[in-house]
Design a protein around this motif. Structure first.
Motif, mmCIF file in Angstrom:
data_model
loop_
_atom_site.group_PDB
_atom_site.id
_atom_site.type_symbol
_atom_site.label_atom_id
_atom_site.label_comp_id
_atom_site.label_asym_id
_atom_site.label_seq_id
_atom_site.Cartn_x
_atom_site.Cartn_y
_atom_site.Cartn_z
ATOM 1 N N ARG A 350 -54.271 1.087 -82.728
ATOM 2 C CA ARG A 350 -53.318 1.362 -83.581
ATOM 3 C C ARG A 350 -52.297 2.224 -83.225
ATOM 4 N NH1 ARG A 350 -55.381 -0.061 -88.852
ATOM 5 N NH2 ARG A 350 -53.300 0.291 -89.313
ATOM 6 N N THR A 352 -48.802 3.744 -81.542
ATOM 7 C CA THR A 352 -47.487 3.245 -81.315
ATOM 8 C C THR A 352 -46.696 4.541 -80.735
ATOM 9 O OG1 THR A 352 -47.150 3.400 -83.811
ATOM 10 C CG2 THR A 352 -45.895 1.683 -82.737
ATOM 11 N N THR A 362 -46.488 -0.441 -78.493
ATOM 12 C CA THR A 362 -47.138 -0.752 -79.709
ATOM 13 C C THR A 362 -48.301 -1.592 -79.231
ATOM 14 O OG1 THR A 362 -47.193 -2.162 -81.422
ATOM 15 C CG2 THR A 362 -45.411 -2.255 -80.206
ATOM 16 N N VAL A 366 -51.502 -2.769 -84.294
ATOM 17 C CA VAL A 366 -50.347 -1.952 -85.101
ATOM 18 C C VAL A 366 -49.726 -3.198 -86.100
ATOM 19 C CG1 VAL A 366 -48.107 -0.815 -85.150
ATOM 20 C CG2 VAL A 366 -49.879 -0.337 -83.358
ATOM 21 N N ARG A 367 -49.747 -2.713 -87.438
ATOM 22 C CA ARG A 367 -49.303 -3.715 -88.605
ATOM 23 C C ARG A 367 -47.819 -3.581 -88.057
ATOM 24 N NH1 ARG A 367 -51.296 -1.520 -93.816
ATOM 25 N NH2 ARG A 367 -49.934 -3.342 -94.514
ATOM 26 N N LYS A 369 -45.305 -3.949 -90.210
ATOM 27 C CA LYS A 369 -44.786 -3.093 -91.139
ATOM 28 C C LYS A 369 -44.641 -1.681 -90.444
ATOM 29 C CE LYS A 369 -45.162 -1.553 -96.017
ATOM 30 N NZ LYS A 369 -43.693 -2.196 -96.125
ATOM 31 N N GLU A 370 -45.628 -1.283 -89.961
ATOM 32 C CA GLU A 370 -45.677 0.165 -89.391
ATOM 33 C C GLU A 370 -44.577 0.259 -88.218
ATOM 34 O OE1 GLU A 370 -49.853 1.699 -88.537
ATOM 35 O OE2 GLU A 370 -50.107 -0.471 -88.948
ATOM 36 N N CYS A 372 -41.811 -1.536 -87.793
ATOM 37 C CA CYS A 372 -40.659 -1.312 -88.936
ATOM 38 C C CYS A 372 -40.164 0.209 -89.201
ATOM 39 C CB CYS A 372 -40.441 -2.377 -89.924
ATOM 40 S SG CYS A 372 -40.570 -4.085 -89.732
ATOM 41 N N GLY A 373 -41.113 0.782 -89.411
ATOM 42 C CA GLY A 373 -41.064 2.081 -89.937
ATOM 43 C C GLY A 373 -40.937 3.033 -88.864
ATOM 44 N N HIS A 374 -41.655 2.944 -87.738
ATOM 45 C CA HIS A 374 -41.474 3.658 -86.589
ATOM 46 C C HIS A 374 -40.061 3.496 -86.111
ATOM 47 C CE1 HIS A 374 -45.392 5.536 -86.156
ATOM 48 N NE2 HIS A 374 -45.870 4.556 -86.372
ATOM 49 N N GLU A 387 -40.188 -6.700 -91.120
ATOM 50 C CA GLU A 387 -40.650 -6.447 -92.507
ATOM 51 C C GLU A 387 -41.030 -7.558 -93.349
ATOM 52 O OE1 GLU A 387 -40.511 -3.220 -93.527
ATOM 53 O OE2 GLU A 387 -40.940 -3.784 -95.791
#
Ligand SMILES: Cc1cc2nc3c(=O)[nH]c(=O)nc-3n(C[C@H](O)[C@H](O)[C@H](O)COP(=O)(O)OP(=O)(O)OC[C@H]3O[C@@H](n4cnc5c(N)ncnc54)[C@H](O)[C@@H]3O)c2cc1C
Length: 581
Positions: A350, A352, A362, A366-367, A369-370, A372-374, A387
């Motif tokens: 998990r 990144t 990554t 790792v999802r 969505k995560e 995109c957030g990072h 997303e």
């Protein structure tokens, strides 16, 4: 010649030695060096300066420069005793005193006469011996350790070249056991060599030729049947991966040949304590469709070593493997999966890391969505299309997941993966053959992680705006009920969803599986659907679309452990009673 090179290497070592050289009093190698070089030469062994003789009670009598003394309970085995004598001679030269039981605490070397199991009727031993002299020494030692037991040896020759060179000497040495089995040659990166295969070794035996076993559950079964009961020592001998075969035999024996329990027993000590191992693990709660049976074997490796150990065990136990991400592109059959499901969910998977120069490392679990957030936080644009895709990076790499006119390999710089031979690869994007929902190399291997590269740098706010707008359009166009995303691939030149809509298939239902009224290319679970419902619905949708448009829709969602072609068969004509709008 190689013998001269070997002598040369020893002579160089002796020439560099300033004070004393200790040599065994036995063996011709030592004899050749006894008179050479400047350092003082001393010998240890039965006729040495440091005299060591085995006595009738299993101890060692010391004499000569040791003075008179006796050592109790030395390790069993000729070479262990020679090495023990060398260690005692060094202690004497260092003037370090030692007690009579100094050698009894020696626990042995890994893969040297390692006792894997011992009970009243069976001893299982594993040893690295891969030269005829070593094998003779090992057999003598095993006979001495347990003289009353029958001795069965399973030998895995190591390298074709060595087998070719020593096959007659191997046959001579191995003929001394009560029962012998061979495994195919462990190649150790060599190519097959005429005269060096296991069949050539079999032919080198004068008497009854030994049986060759396969290195799998059948081979273990054959061995168990042949060994029978009664006091017996079974020794697994060789420098390749025979230790795993020995481990499997031991686990099978310990668990009374119940293969699920044996698999767990085998992996204990071979994987980290954090590695999750389960049997009959439900899978429906690990998929977005919330459907399907259990995995007979299930594991969550906590690192790469665990993963490798799991793969080795799967090969030995003959288990089919499946790599599970977030299960968002997957239909699990109602009867589950008889093999091993490996899921990348531990902390190591998990991770990144923003690397600089617009790049992001990554790991496979790792999802999206995560990511995109990072990326947004670091001001890295270009990942927004991910997303709303509810997968993890491993599955997205394997599927080359895409949306909004982009796909995964647009943002990939490098991928780290295990190829189908289990080799670790770290390759640039150009090395991959990727296309619509497929990446050849990854579909045959295991993605471990990737370096992703941003298209450009932007402010976090503008990136988040775009993510928000993509997310809103998904919410409007996709159903909320559990699904596995688009059920069919888009056929060439058209869209599966559009065809389903055009030909009035939305709302078609089998059991609790339904073609979504919101998006025609989604099959949703309206509560309590089973995999058989979904499969039948897929069959019926295909039949209608084919009959009405001529297009053949191919499923995009993967069916665990099965091929859609086998399950669906030929497209059927539309039947009476099909609810196709
Ligand atoms: C509501 C919804 C919306 C979706 N929207 C989209 C979309 O817009 N675009 C799109 O492309 N997809 C979409 N999907 C499908 C799905 O999310 C993607 O295909 C996603 O990439 C699958 O990732 P996963 O982790 O869930 O993989 P899984 O479903 O767990 O596995 C998929 C495949 O990848 C393999 N796999 C998993 N991990 C690894 C690994 N580490 N190494 C090698 N192989 C591995 C599996 O063995 C399997 O063959 C959607 C799904 C849902 C439910």
């Amino acid at each position: 010649s190689s013998a001269a090179m070997l002598d040369g290497a020893f002579l160089q070592l002796i020439a560099r030695t300033k004070q004393r050289v200790l040599l065994s009093s036995e063996g011709d190698l030592s004899g050749r060096f006894i008179e050479t070089g400047g350092a003082e030469r001393l010998t240890f062994g039965p006729g040495g300066d440091f005299r060591v003789l085995a006595d009738a009670d299993g101890g060692l009598q010391l004499g000569g420069r040791f003075g008179e003394a006796r050592i109790e309970s030395p390790p069993v085995g000729r070479f262990n005793q020679i090495n023990g004598a060398a260690a005692l001679a060094v202690l004497s030269l260092l003037n370090a005193g030692f007690s009579a039981d100094v050698l009894s605490s020696f626990r042995g070397m890994a893969r040297r006469q390692t006792v894997l199991h011992r009970d009243l009727t069976l001893t299982v031993v594993e040893d690295y011996a891969h030269h005829p002299t070593e094998i003779t020494a090992l057999i003598d030692c095993l006979r001495a350790m347990e003289p009353e037991r029958r001795l069965v040896v399973v030998f895995q020759p190591h390298r074709y070249s060595r087998t070719k060179q020593f096959k007659h000497a191997f046959a001579d040495a191995l003929q001394a056991v009560d029962q012998l089995f061979l495994l195919p040659v462990y190649a150790a990166h060599e190519s097959e060599l005429d005269g060096g295969r296991v069949v050539d070794l079999v032919e080198a035996f004068d008497a009854e030729p030994p049986e060759v076993l396969s290195m799998d559950p059948d081979g273990i079964g054959r061995l168990v049947d042949s060994v029978g009961t009664g006091p017996v020592t079974v020794a697994f001998v060789g420098a390749g991966d025979i230790d795993h075969f020995g481990g499997m035999f031991t686990s099978m024996h310990r668990t009374e040949f119940e293969s699920s329990a044996a698999w767990c027993d085998f992996l204990k000590g071979r994987v980290s304590p954090e590695c999750v191992l389960k049997q009959e693990e439900p899978l429906s709660n690990k998929t977005t469709m919330r459907i399907g049976g259990a995995a007979r074997f299930y594991a969550e490796p906590s690192n790469l070593c665990d993963l490798r150990a799991l793969l080795r065990a799967a090969k030995l136990f003959g288990l089919e493997t499946f790599y599970l991400g977030r299960g968002s592109n997957l239909l699990v059959p109602d009867e589950g999966f008889a093999g091993l499901v490996i899921r990348f969910s531990g902390p190591a998977w998990r991770r990144t890391e923003v690397l600089g120069s617009g790049r992001l490392w990554t790991a496979a679990g790792v999802r999206l969505k995560e990511i995109c957030g990072h990326a947004a936080k670091a001001g890295l644009a270009g990942f927004e299309f991910l997303e709303g895709i509810p997968g993890a990076i491993g599955g997205a790499l394997r599927m080359n997941a895409g949306a909004m006119g982009n796909w995964m390999f647009d943002v990939v710089e490098r991928v780290q993966f295990l190829d189908e031979a289990g080799q670790l690869q770290d390759l640039p994007k150009d090395a991959f053959h990727f296309g619509y929902r497929k990446v050849e190399e990854i579909s045959r291997g295991i993605a471990l992680g990737a370096i992703l590269k941003s298209a450009e740098v932007e402010t976090e706010a503008s990136i988040r705006d775009r993510m928000h707008s993509y997310s809103s359009s998904r919410k409007e166009s996709q159903p909320r009920d559990p699904s596995a995303g688009c059920i069919f691939k888009n056929p060439h030149g058209n869209f599966a969803g559009k065809l389903i809509d055009t030909y009035g298939v939305k709302g078609m239902r089998v059991g609790a599986a339904e073609v979504s009224a919101v998006h025609g290319n989604f099959i949703v679970n309206r509560g309590g659907a089973c995999a058989a419902d979904v499969i039948e619905l897929v069959r019926q949708v295909r039949a209608v679309i084919h009959a009405k448009s001529g297009y053949v829709l191919e499923p995009e969602v993967l069916l665990l452990g099965k091929s859609w072609d086998d399950v669906l068969g030929e497209i059927e004509p539309i039947k009476e009673g099909m609810n196709h709008g």
